[in-house]
Design a protein around this motif. Sequence first.
Motif, PDB file in Angstrom:
ATOM      1  N   ARG A  81     -40.043  -6.630 -30.240  1.00 32.83           N
ATOM      2  CA  ARG A  81     -40.836  -6.046 -29.162  1.00 32.83           C
ATOM      3  C   ARG A  81     -40.341  -4.630 -28.877  1.00 32.83           C
ATOM      4  NH1 ARG A  81     -43.965  -9.221 -26.367  1.00 32.83           N
ATOM      5  NH2 ARG A  81     -44.007  -7.673 -24.700  1.00 32.83           N
ATOM      6  N   THR A  82     -41.238  -3.813 -28.360  1.00 40.17           N
ATOM      7  CA  THR A  82     -40.842  -2.466 -27.937  1.00 40.17           C
ATOM      8  C   THR A  82     -40.686  -2.393 -26.425  1.00 40.17           C
ATOM      9  OG1 THR A  82     -43.180  -1.800 -27.877  1.00 40.17           O
ATOM     10  CG2 THR A  82     -41.934  -1.366 -29.911  1.00 40.17           C
ATOM     11  N   THR A  83     -41.258  -3.378 -25.726  1.00 43.05           N
ATOM     12  CA  THR A  83     -41.135  -3.450 -24.263  1.00 43.05           C
ATOM     13  C   THR A  83     -40.726  -4.863 -23.879  1.00 43.05           C
ATOM     14  OG1 THR A  83     -43.482  -4.017 -24.023  1.00 43.05           O
ATOM     15  CG2 THR A  83     -42.888  -1.681 -23.884  1.00 43.05           C
ATOM     16  N   PRO A  84     -40.019  -5.024 -22.777  1.00 44.84           N
ATOM     17  CA  PRO A  84     -39.604  -6.362 -22.351  1.00 44.84           C
ATOM     18  C   PRO A  84     -40.810  -7.235 -22.009  1.00 44.84           C
ATOM     19  CG  PRO A  84     -38.359  -4.661 -21.207  1.00 44.84           C
ATOM     20  CD  PRO A  84     -39.495  -3.968 -21.886  1.00 44.84           C
ATOM     21  N   ALA A  85     -40.696  -8.526 -22.249  1.00 45.02           N
ATOM     22  CA  ALA A  85     -41.735  -9.486 -21.871  1.00 45.02           C
ATOM     23  C   ALA A  85     -41.320 -10.187 -20.583  1.00 45.02           C
ATOM     24  CB  ALA A  85     -41.939 -10.501 -22.983  1.00 45.02           C
ATOM     25  N   LYS A  86     -42.316 -10.597 -19.817  1.00 44.05           N
ATOM     26  CA  LYS A  86     -42.021 -11.251 -18.547  1.00 44.05           C
ATOM     27  C   LYS A  86     -41.553 -12.685 -18.727  1.00 44.05           C
ATOM     28  CE  LYS A  86     -45.275  -8.473 -15.833  1.00 44.05           C
ATOM     29  NZ  LYS A  86     -46.486  -8.482 -14.965  1.00 44.05           N
ATOM     30  N   THR A  87     -41.873 -13.290 -19.874  1.00 34.01           N
ATOM     31  CA  THR A  87     -41.503 -14.679 -20.101  1.00 34.01           C
ATOM     32  C   THR A  87     -41.219 -14.907 -21.576  1.00 34.01           C
ATOM     33  OG1 THR A  87     -42.182 -16.997 -19.732  1.00 34.01           O
ATOM     34  CG2 THR A  87     -43.881 -15.462 -20.478  1.00 34.01           C
ATOM     35  N   SER A  88     -40.510 -15.963 -21.863  1.00 32.05           N
ATOM     36  CA  SER A  88     -40.229 -16.363 -23.240  1.00 32.05           C
ATOM     37  C   SER A  88     -40.907 -17.694 -23.527  1.00 32.05           C
ATOM     38  CB  SER A  88     -38.720 -16.515 -23.486  1.00 32.05           C
ATOM     39  OG  SER A  88     -38.048 -15.288 -23.333  1.00 32.05           O
ATOM     40  N   VAL A  89     -41.488 -17.820 -24.718  1.00 33.02           N
ATOM     41  CA  VAL A  89     -42.102 -19.065 -25.168  1.00 33.02           C
ATOM     42  C   VAL A  89     -41.302 -19.572 -26.359  1.00 33.02           C
ATOM     43  CG1 VAL A  89     -44.168 -20.187 -26.074  1.00 33.02           C
ATOM     44  CG2 VAL A  89     -44.396 -18.326 -24.409  1.00 33.02           C
ATOM     45  N   LEU A  90     -40.611 -20.673 -26.174  1.00 31.69           N
ATOM     46  CA  LEU A  90     -39.915 -21.313 -27.281  1.00 31.69           C
ATOM     47  C   LEU A  90     -40.948 -22.057 -28.121  1.00 31.69           C
ATOM     48  CD1 LEU A  90     -36.751 -22.828 -25.523  1.00 31.69           C
ATOM     49  CD2 LEU A  90     -37.162 -20.482 -26.314  1.00 31.69           C
ATOM     50  N   THR A  91     -40.833 -21.961 -29.444  1.00 28.48           N
ATOM     51  CA  THR A  91     -41.796 -22.610 -30.327  1.00 28.48           C
ATOM     52  C   THR A  91     -41.085 -23.624 -31.214  1.00 28.48           C
ATOM     53  OG1 THR A  91     -41.587 -20.964 -32.098  1.00 28.48           O
ATOM     54  CG2 THR A  91     -43.215 -20.529 -30.364  1.00 28.48           C
ATOM     55  N   ILE A 200     -38.622 -21.500 -18.628  1.00 30.08           N
ATOM     56  CA  ILE A 200     -39.004 -21.256 -20.010  1.00 30.08           C
ATOM     57  C   ILE A 200     -40.375 -21.869 -20.287  1.00 30.08           C
ATOM     58  CG2 ILE A 200     -38.142 -23.327 -21.193  1.00 30.08           C
ATOM     59  CD1 ILE A 200     -37.248 -19.731 -22.198  1.00 30.08           C
ATOM     60  N   SER A 201     -41.112 -21.274 -21.210  1.00 30.16           N
ATOM     61  CA  SER A 201     -42.375 -21.854 -21.667  1.00 30.16           C
ATOM     62  C   SER A 201     -42.179 -22.439 -23.058  1.00 30.16           C
ATOM     63  CB  SER A 201     -43.482 -20.798 -21.664  1.00 30.16           C
ATOM     64  OG  SER A 201     -43.775 -20.379 -20.346  1.00 30.16           O
ATOM     65  N   TRP A 202     -43.154 -23.221 -23.495  1.00 29.39           N
ATOM     66  CA  TRP A 202     -42.986 -24.016 -24.724  1.00 29.39           C
ATOM     67  C   TRP A 202     -44.301 -24.107 -25.483  1.00 29.39           C
ATOM     68  CZ3 TRP A 202     -38.953 -25.984 -27.304  1.00 29.39           C
ATOM     69  CH2 TRP A 202     -39.151 -27.022 -28.222  1.00 29.39           C
ATOM     70  N   LEU A 203     -44.216 -23.977 -26.798  1.00 31.02           N
ATOM     71  CA  LEU A 203     -45.352 -24.230 -27.682  1.00 31.02           C
ATOM     72  C   LEU A 203     -44.842 -25.102 -28.810  1.00 31.02           C
ATOM     73  CD1 LEU A 203     -48.219 -23.845 -28.774  1.00 31.02           C
ATOM     74  CD2 LEU A 203     -47.489 -21.633 -29.721  1.00 31.02           C
ATOM     75  N   GLY A 204     -45.098 -26.405 -28.707  1.00 31.06           N
ATOM     76  CA  GLY A 204     -44.573 -27.352 -29.683  1.00 31.06           C
ATOM     77  C   GLY A 204     -45.681 -28.139 -30.345  1.00 31.06           C
ATOM     78  N   TYR A 205     -45.553 -28.290 -31.650  1.00 28.47           N
ATOM     79  CA  TYR A 205     -46.530 -29.049 -32.433  1.00 28.47           C
ATOM     80  C   TYR A 205     -45.922 -30.376 -32.889  1.00 28.47           C
ATOM     81  CZ  TYR A 205     -49.095 -24.605 -32.961  1.00 28.47           C
ATOM     82  OH  TYR A 205     -49.773 -23.436 -32.728  1.00 28.47           O
ATOM     83  N   SER A 206     -46.738 -31.413 -32.942  1.00 25.65           N
ATOM     84  CA  SER A 206     -46.363 -32.684 -33.553  1.00 25.65           C
ATOM     85  C   SER A 206     -45.058 -33.199 -32.949  1.00 25.65           C
ATOM     86  CB  SER A 206     -46.264 -32.492 -35.065  1.00 25.65           C
ATOM     87  OG  SER A 206     -46.191 -33.713 -35.747  1.00 25.65           O
ATOM     88  N   GLY A 207     -43.979 -33.325 -33.757  1.00 29.52           N
ATOM     89  CA  GLY A 207     -42.704 -33.746 -33.200  1.00 29.52           C
ATOM     90  C   GLY A 207     -42.195 -32.821 -32.119  1.00 29.52           C
ATOM     91  N   GLY A 208     -42.695 -31.591 -32.094  1.00 27.65           N
ATOM     92  CA  GLY A 208     -42.341 -30.648 -31.035  1.00 27.65           C
ATOM     93  C   GLY A 208     -42.939 -31.005 -29.691  1.00 27.65           C
ATOM     94  N   THR A 209     -43.957 -31.879 -29.681  1.00 31.19           N
ATOM     95  CA  THR A 209     -44.496 -32.355 -28.400  1.00 31.19           C
ATOM     96  C   THR A 209     -43.534 -33.356 -27.773  1.00 31.19           C
ATOM     97  OG1 THR A 209     -45.791 -34.193 -29.373  1.00 31.19           O
ATOM     98  CG2 THR A 209     -46.851 -32.026 -29.254  1.00 31.19           C
ATOM     99  N   TRP A 210     -42.912 -34.166 -28.620  1.00 34.55           N
ATOM    100  CA  TRP A 210     -41.886 -35.100 -28.148  1.00 34.55           C
ATOM    101  C   TRP A 210     -40.737 -34.309 -27.515  1.00 34.55           C
ATOM    102  CZ3 TRP A 210     -41.288 -40.592 -28.943  1.00 34.55           C
ATOM    103  CH2 TRP A 210     -40.013 -41.092 -28.725  1.00 34.55           C
TER     104      TRP A 210
END
Length: 520
Positions: A81-91, A200-210
């Motif tokens: 990133r070139t600028t800070p983000a307000k939040t982080s999304v763990l994937t 923190i925010s989250w974006l999880g697929y399949s086993g990542g939903t568990w």
Amino acid sequence: MRRITVTVTAATLLAAGLPVYAQAQEQKLPAQYADQTITWGPCADIANSEALECGTFRSPRDWNRVGDGKKITIAVSRLKRTTPAKTSVLTNPGGPGAPGRDLPLAFTDHARLVDNVELVGIDVRGTGASTNLTCGGFNHLDVTDPRDRSKANLKLLYDAAEFEATSCQVKGGEYGAVVNTEQTVKDLDLLRHLLGREKISWLGYSGGTWMGAYYATYFPNRVDRFVLDSNTNFVSTWQDVFDNFPYAFERRFRTDFTPWVAKYDGLYHLGGTAEQVRQTYEATRAKLVTNPIRLPGGTLFDGPQLDFVLIGGMYSKYNFATAAQTLAQAGSESADTQALAGAVAAVAKAGAADPQYADAADATGNAILCNDTKFNGNRQYLVNEANRLGKQYPLIGYYQITAACAFWDRPALQLRKPTGKGVPPVLMVQTERDPATPIEGAREAHAKFAGSRLLTVKNEGDHGAFGFGNKCVDDIVEAYLVDGKVPTKDLTCEGIGLPDPTAPSAKRSATTTPVLPRVF
């Protein structure tokens, strides 16, 4: 994390009927872990990673024995990133146990998402460039054809599953016992702290939903916006999750794949009806059992190899053409062995960039499946279940991914039950005919996880919805992740529809769409 000034002992918590972990959840992280800094640099071991930067941090090997000083390494990434983000999304791509540092690269063309959040990828404990786990390279699924139900072959099959359990636990040692979801979500909360986030925010697929559901259960006050895409039934057990594979894969195979192949019989010549295509598969498989095809390098393409290609093909509509072409080649009197070898590679499971152990992802998956939740049943149970499910759902019913768990010396672990209570609304996304995480399990999890919203993608069967080209899904998910717009009720989107393999647009394939890990 917030400091507490009142001294509370475990005995006090137990006397009050409260879980002991409620104490640890509010404690200040030990300074040796809380005060470290992630140094970001190039991701040298990940292909086409110019948009990424990578780093590592240390975590306790066992969060219940932090004082022993034993540490592990967790490898992470983030989009530059070139600028800070307000939040982080763990994937997280799922698996369970799949490495995930390359997952943020799948979203580089989602400008609104990338411009507004910090997308973070993680190789969870056990896998990828994190401290690895191994089963010694052994996998019982590779040993023999499970459709052979002779006494001798059944002994071989389940001896192999028992040996896999033993090999995993001997090779994994003390570390293998602490590769589980409870330990992993504590690693993730340490990462949250090191990223400087209160939530923190989250974006999880399949086993990542568990994993996402359990993080929310252990750290409800740290949850911002959680997206659970292609949902395991995270309110149940891993055994139940994988017991639902056979009917869901068979539904995808018979409802979507075989009619699609029959529609293009002029191209594939496998039958003009769905049933004729299915019978062609059965006949071809039977031929391969007695007369396997030798591929370049000496590998034999046999009945199980055909199964694995077709099973892998069910995950995405863009794999249908490869699966159909493979079936046609396998039944040909003059099979193109190079094409068959390419098909096997095309639907192979996603792996780590450069793990210490080649089987790290599989070993991590085994540990999570067998450590997290109790497995009910013994060797005879496995035999009976495979007989029952195989007859009903022959594509995958004879394969038992969790068989090693029947022989596993499970550690004393009782995960907290996900209920959704005290958790901000999470957004669950689910296609109707997902083969790996069927909608029935998603609906049960949704019903039992308070405050959740379910976005159903109708007339669709792909495993994975957000980021796979469906604008309706992408708009709803991005509005939630970026703007915090929580749907007021459950929603639906229409699926994209199956591709036309004769059209110029058929050039699009799994190589140009995000790839989720497969268990086969």
